[in-house]
Write a protein that holds these residues in place. Sequence first.
Motif, PDB file in Angstrom:
ATOM      1  N   ALA A   1      47.805  38.334  44.823  1.00 37.16           N
ATOM      2  CA  ALA A   1      47.019  39.409  44.220  1.00 37.16           C
ATOM      3  C   ALA A   1      45.931  39.832  45.188  1.00 37.16           C
ATOM      4  O   ALA A   1      45.004  39.053  45.476  1.00 37.16           O
ATOM      5  CB  ALA A   1      46.412  38.954  42.898  1.00 37.16           C
ATOM      6  N   LEU A   2      46.019  41.058  45.681  1.00 38.37           N
ATOM      7  CA  LEU A   2      45.054  41.568  46.650  1.00 38.37           C
ATOM      8  C   LEU A   2      43.885  42.199  45.911  1.00 38.37           C
ATOM      9  O   LEU A   2      44.034  43.215  45.236  1.00 38.37           O
ATOM     10  CB  LEU A   2      45.721  42.601  47.561  1.00 38.37           C
ATOM     11  CG  LEU A   2      44.829  43.243  48.615  1.00 38.37           C
ATOM     12  CD1 LEU A   2      44.366  42.215  49.636  1.00 38.37           C
ATOM     13  CD2 LEU A   2      45.573  44.385  49.315  1.00 38.37           C
ATOM     14  N   GLY A   3      42.722  41.567  46.044  1.00 41.06           N
ATOM     15  CA  GLY A   3      41.547  42.078  45.359  1.00 41.06           C
ATOM     16  C   GLY A   3      40.377  41.146  45.552  1.00 41.06           C
ATOM     17  O   GLY A   3      40.453  40.172  46.314  1.00 41.06           O
ATOM     18  N   ASP A   4      39.297  41.425  44.858  1.00 46.43           N
ATOM     19  CA  ASP A   4      38.131  40.550  44.977  1.00 46.43           C
ATOM     20  C   ASP A   4      38.318  39.294  44.126  1.00 46.43           C
ATOM     21  O   ASP A   4      39.318  39.136  43.415  1.00 46.43           O
ATOM     22  CB  ASP A   4      36.846  41.291  44.615  1.00 46.43           C
ATOM     23  CG  ASP A   4      36.842  41.800  43.183  1.00 46.43           C
ATOM     24  OD1 ASP A   4      37.616  41.309  42.340  1.00 46.43           O
ATOM     25  OD2 ASP A   4      36.041  42.724  42.893  1.00 46.43           O
ATOM     26  N   GLU A   5      37.346  38.387  44.214  1.00 46.33           N
ATOM     27  CA  GLU A   5      37.470  37.094  43.533  1.00 46.33           C
ATOM     28  C   GLU A   5      37.586  37.253  42.018  1.00 46.33           C
ATOM     29  O   GLU A   5      38.355  36.537  41.360  1.00 46.33           O
ATOM     30  CB  GLU A   5      36.262  36.221  43.880  1.00 46.33           C
ATOM     31  CG  GLU A   5      36.356  34.811  43.325  1.00 46.33           C
ATOM     32  CD  GLU A   5      35.187  33.941  43.765  1.00 46.33           C
ATOM     33  OE1 GLU A   5      35.055  32.830  43.229  1.00 46.33           O
ATOM     34  OE2 GLU A   5      34.414  34.381  44.637  1.00 46.33           O
ATOM     35  N   ARG A   6      36.842  38.213  41.460  1.00 46.10           N
ATOM     36  CA  ARG A   6      36.905  38.451  40.017  1.00 46.10           C
ATOM     37  C   ARG A   6      38.307  38.860  39.588  1.00 46.10           C
ATOM     38  O   ARG A   6      38.848  38.361  38.597  1.00 46.10           O
ATOM     39  CB  ARG A   6      35.895  39.537  39.647  1.00 46.10           C
ATOM     40  CG  ARG A   6      35.964  39.989  38.186  1.00 46.10           C
ATOM     41  CD  ARG A   6      35.318  41.356  38.006  1.00 46.10           C
ATOM     42  NE  ARG A   6      35.925  42.360  38.873  1.00 46.10           N
ATOM     43  CZ  ARG A   6      37.088  42.966  38.593  1.00 46.10           C
ATOM     44  NH1 ARG A   6      37.753  42.663  37.498  1.00 46.10           N
ATOM     45  NH2 ARG A   6      37.569  43.873  39.423  1.00 46.10           N
ATOM     46  N   PHE A   7      38.908  39.780  40.351  1.00 42.32           N
ATOM     47  CA  PHE A   7      40.256  40.252  40.041  1.00 42.32           C
ATOM     48  C   PHE A   7      41.272  39.112  40.158  1.00 42.32           C
ATOM     49  O   PHE A   7      42.125  38.926  39.279  1.00 42.32           O
ATOM     50  CB  PHE A   7      40.623  41.392  40.987  1.00 42.32           C
ATOM     51  CG  PHE A   7      42.022  41.901  40.829  1.00 42.32           C
ATOM     52  CD1 PHE A   7      42.383  42.685  39.749  1.00 42.32           C
ATOM     53  CD2 PHE A   7      42.992  41.602  41.783  1.00 42.32           C
ATOM     54  CE1 PHE A   7      43.671  43.163  39.606  1.00 42.32           C
ATOM     55  CE2 PHE A   7      44.282  42.078  41.659  1.00 42.32           C
ATOM     56  CZ  PHE A   7      44.622  42.860  40.566  1.00 42.32           C
ATOM     57  N   GLN A   8      41.185  38.347  41.231  1.00 40.05           N
ATOM     58  CA  GLN A   8      42.127  37.249  41.428  1.00 40.05           C
ATOM     59  C   GLN A   8      42.008  36.202  40.331  1.00 40.05           C
ATOM     60  O   GLN A   8      43.015  35.660  39.861  1.00 40.05           O
ATOM     61  CB  GLN A   8      41.910  36.631  42.806  1.00 40.05           C
ATOM     62  CG  GLN A   8      42.320  37.555  43.938  1.00 40.05           C
ATOM     63  CD  GLN A   8      41.955  37.030  45.301  1.00 40.05           C
ATOM     64  OE1 GLN A   8      41.006  36.248  45.451  1.00 40.05           O
ATOM     65  NE2 GLN A   8      42.682  37.450  46.324  1.00 40.05           N
ATOM     66  N   LYS A   9      40.792  35.936  39.888  1.00 35.41           N
ATOM     67  CA  LYS A   9      40.592  34.976  38.807  1.00 35.41           C
ATOM     68  C   LYS A   9      41.191  35.492  37.503  1.00 35.41           C
ATOM     69  O   LYS A   9      41.825  34.751  36.751  1.00 35.41           O
ATOM     70  CB  LYS A   9      39.094  34.692  38.626  1.00 35.41           C
ATOM     71  CG  LYS A   9      38.798  33.658  37.548  1.00 35.41           C
ATOM     72  CD  LYS A   9      37.302  33.386  37.444  1.00 35.41           C
ATOM     73  CE  LYS A   9      37.010  32.360  36.349  1.00 35.41           C
ATOM     74  NZ  LYS A   9      35.543  32.106  36.223  1.00 35.41           N
ATOM     75  N   MET A  10      40.996  36.777  37.227  1.00 36.38           N
ATOM     76  CA  MET A  10      41.561  37.366  36.020  1.00 36.38           C
ATOM     77  C   MET A  10      43.077  37.261  36.017  1.00 36.38           C
ATOM     78  O   MET A  10      43.695  36.878  35.011  1.00 36.38           O
ATOM     79  CB  MET A  10      41.134  38.827  35.906  1.00 36.38           C
ATOM     80  CG  MET A  10      41.665  39.572  34.677  1.00 36.38           C
ATOM     81  SD  MET A  10      43.351  40.257  34.850  1.00 36.38           S
ATOM     82  CE  MET A  10      43.048  41.574  36.039  1.00 36.38           C
TER      83      MET A  10
END
Length: 229
Positions: free
Chosen positions: A199-208
Amino acid sequence: MPRRPRLILPDYPFHVIQRGVNRAAIFVDDLDRHHYCRLLGRACRKHSVSLHAFVLMGNHVHLLLTPSTAQALALAMKATGQSYVRYFNTRHGRSGTLWESRYKSCLVDTDRYFLMVLRYIELNPVRAALVASPQDHYWSSVRSHLGLAHHPLLTPHPVYLSLGGSAARRADAYKHFLHAGIPDKELANIQRYVQQERALGDERFQKMVAETLNRETVFRIAGRPPSKH
């Protein structure tokens, strides 16, 4: 070893790469490219997948798409791929597979990462030294995003639409972003995330995504154990 299930979330964009087997050509001429686009458009409409960007290269394609359901992306890619192989083999007197294994897909955060991937895709012909300017490559979505043409296959993504209040302002803003080029770190990040299908994104996105799908979402260097966090 069984294949790792894809990270699939409906209504989020995906960066998809599909290559020819052994890096062989998948397009011989413009008739092939026209037919591939027709099949792709038909499959996307049938399975409710929005196509935001594409580039057709000699032996592979890059796509940026948003599926409306968990199954839509796989169904659209399967329909396009199988139909195109039948067409290609018949037209060119060959048999057997055309594609290299299954396509690669990477879930993309809709914030700044969407524009990063869009730029990556549309600069692909420049990186491959096929053209000096991205708009010189006809088989790409770039001319639509630069306001130079309208491609019926495309559905503008809200992130692109947010670049300006008019078509001209959006095209101008994207032109400056596109011609700024891709930093080496950004280029490497996009490539390794799609290769590992994370999942390419910031830490918040990856955690979600990790919590939603109960799956690892972060790129891992070979041999490095996953984090305990």
